[in-house]
Scaffold this active site. Structure first.
Site, PDB file in Angstrom:
ATOM      1  N   GLY A   1      10.323  47.792   3.224  1.00  0.00           N
ATOM      2  CA  GLY A   1       9.383  47.862   2.104  1.00  0.00           C
ATOM      3  C   GLY A   1       9.240  49.286   1.604  1.00  0.00           C
ATOM      4  O   GLY A   1       8.167  49.740   1.212  1.00  0.00           O
TER       5      GLY A   1
ATOM      6  N   GLY B   1       7.774  50.263  -2.089  1.00  0.00           N
ATOM      7  CA  GLY B   1       6.404  49.926  -2.469  1.00  0.00           C
ATOM      8  C   GLY B   1       5.545  51.157  -2.679  1.00  0.00           C
ATOM      9  O   GLY B   1       6.001  52.301  -2.577  1.00  0.00           O
ATOM     10  N   GLN B   2       4.258  50.908  -2.946  1.00  0.00           N
ATOM     11  CA  GLN B   2       3.318  51.982  -3.282  1.00  0.00           C
ATOM     12  C   GLN B   2       3.259  53.052  -2.197  1.00  0.00           C
ATOM     13  O   GLN B   2       3.352  54.243  -2.470  1.00  0.00           O
ATOM     14  CB  GLN B   2       1.925  51.391  -3.513  1.00  0.00           C
ATOM     15  CG  GLN B   2       0.917  52.417  -4.011  1.00  0.00           C
ATOM     16  CD  GLN B   2      -0.520  51.904  -3.979  1.00  0.00           C
ATOM     17  OE1 GLN B   2      -0.830  50.956  -3.280  1.00  0.00           O
ATOM     18  NE2 GLN B   2      -1.382  52.556  -4.719  1.00  0.00           N
TER      19      GLN B   2
ATOM     20  N   TYR C   1      -4.847  38.003   1.611  1.00  0.00           N
ATOM     21  CA  TYR C   1      -4.379  39.298   2.127  1.00  0.00           C
ATOM     22  C   TYR C   1      -5.188  39.701   3.362  1.00  0.00           C
ATOM     23  O   TYR C   1      -4.642  40.069   4.405  1.00  0.00           O
ATOM     24  CB  TYR C   1      -4.513  40.338   1.013  1.00  0.00           C
ATOM     25  CG  TYR C   1      -4.043  41.726   1.376  1.00  0.00           C
ATOM     26  CD1 TYR C   1      -2.720  41.964   1.727  1.00  0.00           C
ATOM     27  CD2 TYR C   1      -4.928  42.803   1.338  1.00  0.00           C
ATOM     28  CE1 TYR C   1      -2.290  43.252   2.039  1.00  0.00           C
ATOM     29  CE2 TYR C   1      -4.501  44.085   1.638  1.00  0.00           C
ATOM     30  CZ  TYR C   1      -3.182  44.303   1.994  1.00  0.00           C
ATOM     31  OH  TYR C   1      -2.757  45.574   2.300  1.00  0.00           O
TER      32      TYR C   1
ATOM     33  N   LYS D   1      -3.980  40.085   7.264  1.00  0.00           N
ATOM     34  CA  LYS D   1      -4.100  41.373   7.948  1.00  0.00           C
ATOM     35  C   LYS D   1      -4.953  41.244   9.217  1.00  0.00           C
ATOM     36  O   LYS D   1      -4.652  41.869  10.237  1.00  0.00           O
ATOM     37  CB  LYS D   1      -4.690  42.440   7.009  1.00  0.00           C
ATOM     38  CG  LYS D   1      -3.715  42.914   5.936  1.00  0.00           C
ATOM     39  CD  LYS D   1      -2.489  43.597   6.527  1.00  0.00           C
ATOM     40  CE  LYS D   1      -1.533  44.137   5.486  1.00  0.00           C
ATOM     41  NZ  LYS D   1      -0.281  44.654   6.058  1.00  0.00           N
TER      42      LYS D   1
ATOM     43  N   ILE E   1      13.772  44.722  -0.535  1.00  0.00           N
ATOM     44  CA  ILE E   1      14.361  43.429  -0.935  1.00  0.00           C
ATOM     45  C   ILE E   1      15.392  43.592  -2.056  1.00  0.00           C
ATOM     46  O   ILE E   1      16.285  42.784  -2.212  1.00  0.00           O
ATOM     47  CB  ILE E   1      13.246  42.429  -1.346  1.00  0.00           C
ATOM     48  CG1 ILE E   1      13.775  41.013  -1.574  1.00  0.00           C
ATOM     49  CG2 ILE E   1      12.489  42.925  -2.563  1.00  0.00           C
ATOM     50  CD1 ILE E   1      14.083  40.242  -0.332  1.00  0.00           C
ATOM     51  N   ARG E   2      15.250  44.679  -2.846  1.00  0.00           N
ATOM     52  CA  ARG E   2      16.240  44.916  -3.900  1.00  0.00           C
ATOM     53  C   ARG E   2      16.475  46.412  -4.075  1.00  0.00           C
ATOM     54  O   ARG E   2      15.649  47.228  -3.685  1.00  0.00           O
ATOM     55  CB  ARG E   2      15.811  44.282  -5.226  1.00  0.00           C
ATOM     56  CG  ARG E   2      14.521  44.817  -5.795  1.00  0.00           C
ATOM     57  CD  ARG E   2      14.073  44.033  -7.021  1.00  0.00           C
ATOM     58  NE  ARG E   2      12.812  44.528  -7.522  1.00  0.00           N
ATOM     59  CZ  ARG E   2      11.630  44.142  -7.063  1.00  0.00           C
ATOM     60  NH1 ARG E   2      11.558  43.260  -6.074  1.00  0.00           N
ATOM     61  NH2 ARG E   2      10.505  44.635  -7.563  1.00  0.00           N
TER      62      ARG E   2
END
Length: 317
Positions: A9, A12-13, A143, A147, A36-37
């Protein structure tokens, strides 16, 4: 044995800036970024990058064996507001990616795991002010539920199998480097962009919605610090409360007006208001400060100054 890091990941941010800092710290050849890409960005172009599906155990195992990975940072997740739109996929991604990494550590294939948690683990019944490390946790979002469950599994794998897993409950994170990513606290990123480009902002949270926040540099610093701390200092294996500041949309707007006196804000609360109302207004992170020496560098004033400096130099030059 040298530290060899896999970030899942990485685009991501948090992953974007974490990857950059880890490459600076450990060297480009010792940090493998994956997502993922394959995007056309610094994460992909500036070092080793692999396409990986966080839900595919065999793909993750292959990368761990290929690069002799010691530490995994599992940053792949569907965030709060986005997860509400696709609950089943959010649960699948947030939980099964964690199981894959925990099981690889249990099998002795990796030494250490970093897995991020969030203030979303708390809920409407949690004490909202100065939320303690140990308290009522009844999350009301997909979410948050994922978590909280993840925290319990991390602790279980540590106690039962000796897995060295470490975690932080991030507050809202504010960064100039990555655009808002679908989180409830992301208004506090967007507002800086709008101050520069439009001089006005419509907040999807009401003016007095206080939430715990942190500048991204502090979040990255804490993430690396908890992973570098000696194992015996990490006394909490679910996840540590972490905090730097708390503010409302009204307060951040007032801070922005010190730089842009004509800046205006109005309020149109949407579905994210309900999510924000279920989260703490401020966090007690004394355990992190005592156990492994956490200390934030930024408050609202210094963060605002830095955000405008970086945005003007890098985005709106």
């Amino acid at each position: 044995m040298d530290t060899k890091i896999l970030i899942i990941g990485a685009c991501g941010q948090i992953g974007t800036e974490l990857t950059q800092k880890l490459r600076e710290t450990y060297g480009k050849n010792n940090v493998i970024a994956s997502d993922i890409r394959k995007l056309n960005n610094d994460v992909v172009n500036d070092g080793i990058f692999e396409v990986v599906n966080a839900l595919d155990y065999n793909q993750i195992e292959h990368l761990i064996e290929k690069y002799k990975i010691t530490d995994v940072y599992l940053m792949a997740a569907l965030l709060s507001a986005t997860a509400e739109k696709n609950p089943a996929f959010a649960w699948d991604l947030n939980m099964n990616s964690l199981f894959h990494v925990l099981n690889l550590a249990k099998a002795g294939k990796i030494k250490k795991i970093y897995w991020p948690s969030s203030i979303a683990v708390f809920g409407p019944t949690t004490p909202r002010d100065n939320t303690p490390q140990y308290t009522i946790m009844e999350p009301s979002t997909v979410y948050g539920i994922s978590k909280q469950a993840g925290e319990r599994w991390c602790e279980y794998y540590h106690k039962q199998y000796g897995v060295d897993v470490r975690s932080i409950r991030y507050p809202g994170l504010i960064s100039w480097g990555t655009p808002p990513g679908g989180g409830t606290t992301d208004y506090a990123v967007d507002i800086y962009h709008k101050a520069i480009t439009e001089g006005k902002f419509t907040s999807f949270l009401s003016e007095n919605s206080a939430l715990p926040m942190m500048y991204m540099d502090d979040a990255i610093k804490a993430t690396i610090a908890i992973m570098q701390a000696p194992s015996e200092q990490i006394k909490i294996r679910s996840s540590y409360n972490l905090s730097a500041m708390s503010f409302t949309p009204k307060e951040i707007a007032a801070e922005i007006q010190k730089h842009y006196p004509d800046f205006t804000i109005d309020y149109a609360p949407d579905f994210r208001q309900k999510i924000a109302d279920s989260w703490p207004a401020s966090i007690d992170d004394s355990c992190a400060r005592e156990d492994w020496g956490w200390k934030n560098d930024y408050d609202l004033n210094s963060m605002t100054t830095e955000m405008f400096k970086q945005l003007k130099e890098n985005i709106y030059a």
